[in-house]
Design a protein around this motif. Sequence first.
Motif, PDB file in Angstrom:
ATOM      1  N   ASP A 171       0.841  -1.196   0.000  1.00 50.34           N
ATOM      2  CA  ASP A 171       0.000   0.000   0.000  1.00 50.34           C
ATOM      3  C   ASP A 171       0.881   1.253   0.000  1.00 50.34           C
ATOM      4  OD1 ASP A 171      -2.347  -1.489   0.039  1.00 50.34           O
ATOM      5  OD2 ASP A 171      -2.301  -1.689   2.214  1.00 50.34           O
ATOM      6  N   ASN A 172       2.050   1.181   0.622  1.00 47.65           N
ATOM      7  CA  ASN A 172       3.006   2.279   0.617  1.00 47.65           C
ATOM      8  C   ASN A 172       4.304   1.757   0.004  1.00 47.65           C
ATOM      9  OD1 ASN A 172       1.473   4.373   2.089  1.00 47.65           O
ATOM     10  ND2 ASN A 172       1.536   2.866   3.740  1.00 47.65           N
ATOM     11  N   TYR A 173       4.315   1.656  -1.324  1.00 51.05           N
ATOM     12  CA  TYR A 173       5.402   0.965  -2.010  1.00 51.05           C
ATOM     13  C   TYR A 173       6.772   1.525  -1.655  1.00 51.05           C
ATOM     14  CZ  TYR A 173       8.568  -0.537  -5.666  1.00 51.05           C
ATOM     15  OH  TYR A 173       9.651  -1.037  -6.327  1.00 51.05           O
ATOM     16  N   THR A 174       6.910   2.838  -1.632  1.00 49.84           N
ATOM     17  CA  THR A 174       8.218   3.434  -1.393  1.00 49.84           C
ATOM     18  C   THR A 174       8.810   2.961  -0.081  1.00 49.84           C
ATOM     19  OG1 THR A 174       7.694   5.414  -2.693  1.00 49.84           O
ATOM     20  CG2 THR A 174       9.457   5.607  -1.073  1.00 49.84           C
ATOM     21  N   PHE A 175       8.010   2.957   0.981  1.00 55.38           N
ATOM     22  CA  PHE A 175       8.534   2.632   2.306  1.00 55.38           C
ATOM     23  C   PHE A 175       8.729   1.131   2.488  1.00 55.38           C
ATOM     24  CE2 PHE A 175       5.387   6.208   2.755  1.00 55.38           C
ATOM     25  CZ  PHE A 175       6.329   7.190   2.461  1.00 55.38           C
ATOM     26  N   THR A 176       7.798   0.333   1.983  1.00 57.60           N
ATOM     27  CA  THR A 176       7.969  -1.113   2.086  1.00 57.60           C
ATOM     28  C   THR A 176       9.154  -1.577   1.234  1.00 57.60           C
ATOM     29  OG1 THR A 176       6.318  -1.463   0.347  1.00 57.60           O
ATOM     30  CG2 THR A 176       5.558  -1.602   2.611  1.00 57.60           C
ATOM     31  N   HIS A 177       9.355  -0.927   0.098  1.00 61.95           N
ATOM     32  CA  HIS A 177      10.488  -1.290  -0.755  1.00 61.95           C
ATOM     33  C   HIS A 177      11.803  -0.984  -0.043  1.00 61.95           C
ATOM     34  CE1 HIS A 177      12.715  -2.156  -4.383  1.00 61.95           C
ATOM     35  NE2 HIS A 177      13.225  -0.937  -4.409  1.00 61.95           N
ATOM     36  N   MET A 178      11.887   0.146   0.638  1.00 66.15           N
ATOM     37  CA  MET A 178      13.086   0.480   1.403  1.00 66.15           C
ATOM     38  C   MET A 178      13.395  -0.615   2.417  1.00 66.15           C
ATOM     39  SD  MET A 178      12.329   4.530   2.149  1.00 66.15           S
ATOM     40  CE  MET A 178      13.738   4.768   3.265  1.00 66.15           C
ATOM     41  N   VAL A 179      12.368  -1.026   3.153  1.00 68.44           N
ATOM     42  CA  VAL A 179      12.546  -2.038   4.197  1.00 68.44           C
ATOM     43  C   VAL A 179      12.868  -3.398   3.575  1.00 68.44           C
ATOM     44  CG1 VAL A 179      11.345  -3.326   6.017  1.00 68.44           C
ATOM     45  CG2 VAL A 179      11.147  -0.832   5.895  1.00 68.44           C
ATOM     46  N   ASN A 180      12.147  -3.763   2.523  1.00 68.30           N
ATOM     47  CA  ASN A 180      12.371  -5.069   1.908  1.00 68.30           C
ATOM     48  C   ASN A 180      13.779  -5.213   1.347  1.00 68.30           C
ATOM     49  OD1 ASN A 180       9.767  -5.704   2.548  1.00 68.30           O
ATOM     50  ND2 ASN A 180       8.975  -5.610   0.461  1.00 68.30           N
ATOM     51  N   VAL A 181      14.264  -4.179   0.684  1.00 70.00           N
ATOM     52  CA  VAL A 181      15.619  -4.243   0.123  1.00 70.00           C
ATOM     53  C   VAL A 181      16.644  -4.339   1.246  1.00 70.00           C
ATOM     54  CG1 VAL A 181      17.366  -2.990  -1.210  1.00 70.00           C
ATOM     55  CG2 VAL A 181      15.016  -3.107  -2.035  1.00 70.00           C
ATOM     56  N   SER A 182      16.398  -3.634   2.337  1.00 61.87           N
ATOM     57  CA  SER A 182      17.298  -3.719   3.481  1.00 61.87           C
ATOM     58  C   SER A 182      17.320  -5.132   4.050  1.00 61.87           C
ATOM     59  CB  SER A 182      16.868  -2.720   4.567  1.00 61.87           C
ATOM     60  OG  SER A 182      17.742  -2.775   5.688  1.00 61.87           O
ATOM     61  N   VAL A 183      16.148  -5.721   4.241  1.00 66.15           N
ATOM     62  CA  VAL A 183      16.050  -7.075   4.792  1.00 66.15           C
ATOM     63  C   VAL A 183      16.707  -8.091   3.856  1.00 66.15           C
ATOM     64  CG1 VAL A 183      14.450  -8.954   5.348  1.00 66.15           C
ATOM     65  CG2 VAL A 183      13.999  -6.642   6.185  1.00 66.15           C
ATOM     66  N   LEU A 184      16.392  -8.010   2.564  1.00 64.24           N
ATOM     67  CA  LEU A 184      16.928  -8.973   1.604  1.00 64.24           C
ATOM     68  C   LEU A 184      18.436  -8.823   1.419  1.00 64.24           C
ATOM     69  CD1 LEU A 184      14.069  -8.857  -1.056  1.00 64.24           C
ATOM     70  CD2 LEU A 184      14.555 -10.708   0.554  1.00 64.24           C
ATOM     71  N   THR A 185      18.940  -7.597   1.544  1.00 64.60           N
ATOM     72  CA  THR A 185      20.388  -7.389   1.474  1.00 64.60           C
ATOM     73  C   THR A 185      21.073  -7.983   2.695  1.00 64.60           C
ATOM     74  OG1 THR A 185      20.105  -5.357   0.161  1.00 64.60           O
ATOM     75  CG2 THR A 185      22.215  -5.645   1.286  1.00 64.60           C
ATOM     76  N   MET A 186      20.498  -7.744   3.875  1.00 61.71           N
ATOM     77  CA  MET A 186      21.087  -8.311   5.093  1.00 61.71           C
ATOM     78  C   MET A 186      20.986  -9.831   5.118  1.00 61.71           C
ATOM     79  SD  MET A 186      20.415  -5.714   8.304  1.00 61.71           S
ATOM     80  CE  MET A 186      18.657  -5.421   8.050  1.00 61.71           C
ATOM     81  N   ALA A 187      19.895 -10.372   4.609  1.00 64.82           N
ATOM     82  CA  ALA A 187      19.750 -11.825   4.574  1.00 64.82           C
ATOM     83  C   ALA A 187      20.837 -12.448   3.708  1.00 64.82           C
ATOM     84  CB  ALA A 187      18.368 -12.204   4.043  1.00 64.82           C
TER      85      ALA A 187
END
Length: 309
Positions: A58-74
């Motif tokens: 629903d808030n693509y910009t903010f979820t994308h920021m978090v998702n990329v951070s999580v997937l990079t750390m993973a």
Amino acid sequence: VRAAYQDAVAGAERLWEQSHADGSPDPVAAQAVVEGLASAVGQNRRAMMALTAMNRYDNYTFTHMVNVSVLTMAQARSLGIDGTPLRHFGLAGLMHDIGKIRTPSDILTKPDKLTEGEFAVMMKHPVDGAEMLRRRLELPPLAAAVAFEHHLRLDGTGYPGGVARPSLNLATQMCGIADVFDAMRSQRNYQRAFPTDRIQAVLQQNDGSRFDRRLVRRFSQLLGIYPTGNLVRLADGSLAVVLRIHAPDPARPMVRVIASPDGALLAAPRDVPLWVDDGPDGPPPRIVTPLDPADSGIDPLRYLDDAAA
């Protein structure tokens, strides 16, 4: 874990709004978001990765920021990176698109495909992001480097144009893979969400040219064709939740069967390794298709509660 993810999305939104108002991000706020995410990834990496796939955008910009951070750390954790370096990778993932605060909102939020001219404006965000991040000495230099490079590819394509790189930073490459993966699976008005297997196929087409072959393969093994937390329908009609990826055959993970073919939830869900060739009742059914949990009213995350991180 769910609370940590939701807090991170809310924190990313506050960070974005503050950055837009002040012209550059608050390092303390950015580090606070990443610290919460890093702790959650350390406690239950699989559940955090599942949440990146389950969000409605629903808030693509903010979820994308978090998702990329999580997937990079993973990805980084899968290589044994931890502690402060892990948080630097996560911060770089979180801030990779921060230059878009200078992109006009009518372009950034346009529901249709961008025109050639609009895309030219959009392509300025790596330089803008790197410029603002390198001025914040409280932030690790890695954040500015990844912001500048995250759209560059190993074969020399991508942007900013005219930039020659003999190699790309490891964090840049991990962030680039996470960025493409998350953007392609998101639901946008002008783009249908791609099934995970097709996204993986696109990444594999670039295997060794645009993305490092080893990193792509590790990412595929990390997420699988059907990532942990995916709700899927099996060939016999039953519903299952993906519990664990089977690295030798990412298309055949360990699943927890939770509902019968008629949709009735099972009182005692059972775990089934789909990679086995035979079992007491013959070979296990294959996965037919992933499902949207929102359409079924099922929360896959509850079935991961007792699964190891």
